[in-house]
Design a protein around this motif. Structure first.
Motif, short mmCIF file in Angstrom:
data_model
loop_
_atom_site.label_atom_id
_atom_site.label_comp_id
_atom_site.label_asym_id
_atom_site.label_seq_id
_atom_site.Cartn_x
_atom_site.Cartn_y
_atom_site.Cartn_z
N ILE A 74 0.96 -1.19 0.08
CA ILE A 74 -0.05 0.04 -0.03
C ILE A 74 0.84 1.25 0.12
CG2 ILE A 74 -1.49 1.33 1.41
CD1 ILE A 74 -2.94 -1.29 2.17
N ILE A 75 1.94 1.26 0.77
CA ILE A 75 2.75 2.62 0.94
C ILE A 75 3.59 2.63 -0.53
CG2 ILE A 75 4.62 3.61 2.27
CD1 ILE A 75 3.39 2.17 4.68
N SER A 76 4.18 1.71 -0.88
CA SER A 76 5.17 1.60 -1.89
C SER A 76 4.10 1.91 -3.24
CB SER A 76 5.71 0.08 -2.24
OG SER A 76 6.41 -0.16 -1.11
N ASP A 77 2.92 1.39 -3.37
CA ASP A 77 2.21 1.78 -4.51
C ASP A 77 1.93 3.21 -4.47
OD1 ASP A 77 2.29 -0.90 -5.39
OD2 ASP A 77 0.37 -1.38 -4.85
N ILE A 96 4.86 4.91 -6.04
CA ILE A 96 5.02 4.78 -7.15
C ILE A 96 4.07 5.27 -8.29
CG2 ILE A 96 5.23 2.67 -8.96
CD1 ILE A 96 6.69 1.48 -6.24
N ASN A 97 2.85 5.14 -7.65
CA ASN A 97 1.84 5.48 -8.60
C ASN A 97 1.67 7.27 -8.62
OD1 ASN A 97 0.84 3.35 -8.80
ND2 ASN A 97 -0.94 3.19 -7.50
N ASN A 98 2.19 7.74 -7.71
CA ASN A 98 2.17 9.28 -7.78
C ASN A 98 3.74 9.84 -7.88
OD1 ASN A 98 -0.57 10.30 -6.75
ND2 ASN A 98 -0.26 8.61 -5.64
N PHE A 113 10.40 8.63 1.75
CA PHE A 113 9.76 9.36 0.51
C PHE A 113 10.83 10.23 0.01
CE2 PHE A 113 5.52 7.55 1.62
CZ PHE A 113 4.88 7.42 0.44
N LEU A 114 11.68 10.72 0.89
CA LEU A 114 12.54 12.00 0.42
C LEU A 114 13.73 11.45 -0.33
CD1 LEU A 114 12.76 14.49 3.58
CD2 LEU A 114 11.59 14.72 1.39
N THR A 115 13.96 9.91 -0.05
CA THR A 115 14.83 9.33 -1.13
C THR A 115 14.67 9.59 -2.56
OG1 THR A 115 13.70 7.25 -1.37
CG2 THR A 115 15.33 7.48 0.61
N ASP A 117 16.83 2.75 -12.54
CA ASP A 117 16.31 1.37 -12.80
C ASP A 117 15.94 0.30 -11.79
OD1 ASP A 117 19.01 1.11 -12.31
OD2 ASP A 117 19.30 -0.89 -13.34
N ILE A 118 16.50 0.56 -10.45
CA ILE A 118 16.11 -0.23 -9.29
C ILE A 118 15.42 0.58 -8.16
CG2 ILE A 118 17.83 -1.82 -9.76
CD1 ILE A 118 19.63 -0.19 -7.48
N TYR A 119 15.02 1.94 -8.37
CA TYR A 119 14.75 2.70 -7.34
C TYR A 119 13.41 2.15 -6.65
CZ TYR A 119 12.79 6.44 -4.58
OH TYR A 119 12.43 6.94 -3.45
N ASN A 120 12.55 1.78 -7.52
CA ASN A 120 11.14 1.53 -6.86
C ASN A 120 11.38 0.08 -6.07
OD1 ASN A 120 9.78 3.33 -8.49
ND2 ASN A 120 9.10 2.12 -10.02
#
Length: 196
Positions: free
Chosen positions: A94-97, A100-102, A164-166, A176-179
């Motif tokens: 939930i937090i990751s999406d 990533i979605n925003n 989030f600030l990363t 390429d690997i951030y997500n």
């Protein structure tokens, strides 16, 4: 002297200013946007602008907070769908999406060191209220985690804010690997909520 506006006009103008601020955040950032550009976008005088905001930084922050509240609502809606089975994996997703979605918004809002700039320009009480609001959201979330023993909501909120600030260092981390890296970090934070 700036003309007085009725309540309907005030709402329409404030909405137009925020719309412009959101657009300018994405196009050129806070620092490069002038009050002149904002008033031109909203079709008001410069004097009228100051009836709404004492500075452009407060307008931008207000716009960011509106977006933040929209995301909080999405987050809580997602959590409420899983109230009976919140797990490390569910909460991590939930937090990751959410990030990533925003991501396009976060990248534009955090580009050009605008976050650092706003934190220097805004009154401390405005920033403190934002942190307090994050802590209240963290406390809301902690209610859904029965295994939670004694997690400090302020630390939890700060850890998520740090994650989030990363996004400011996405290129350094590796686009390429951030997500995957972000999700890995969030999982580590979330696991702290569930440990005995």
């Amino acid at each position: 002297m700036a003309k007085a506006f009725d309540d309907n006009e005030r709402k329409l103008i404030k909405d137009k200013l925020k719309e412009g601020a959101l657009l300018f955040i994405q196009q050129q950032g806070v620092r490069k946007t002038s009050v002149d550009e904002l008033v031109k976008y909203a079709n008001i005088s410069k004097g009228a602008f100051y009836l709404f905001y004492t500075s452009k930084e407060l307008l931008f922050f207000d716009t960011i907070i509106d977006y933040h509240k929209k995301l909080e609502k999405e987050f809580l809606n997602a959590i409420n769908k899983h109230t009976d089975n919140i797990t490390v994996d569910t909460l991590t997703d939930i937090i990751s999406d959410l990030l990533i979605n925003n991501k396009p918004y976060f990248v534009s809002a955090f580009a050009n060191c605008d976050v650092e700039y706003l934190s220097r320009k805004l009154p401390q009480e405005v920033l403190s209220k934002h942190v307090d609001d994050d802590v209240m959201l963290a406390n809301e979330l902690l209610k859904f985690i029965p295994e939670n023993k004694s997690i400090d909501a302020k630390v939890f909120a700060g850890a998520l804010r740090a994650a989030f600030l990363t996004i400011l260092n996405e290129k350094t981390i590796g686009t390429d690997i951030y997500n995957k890296v972000f999700k890995f970090m969030v999982r580590g934070i979330v696991q702290q909520l569930f440990k005995d």
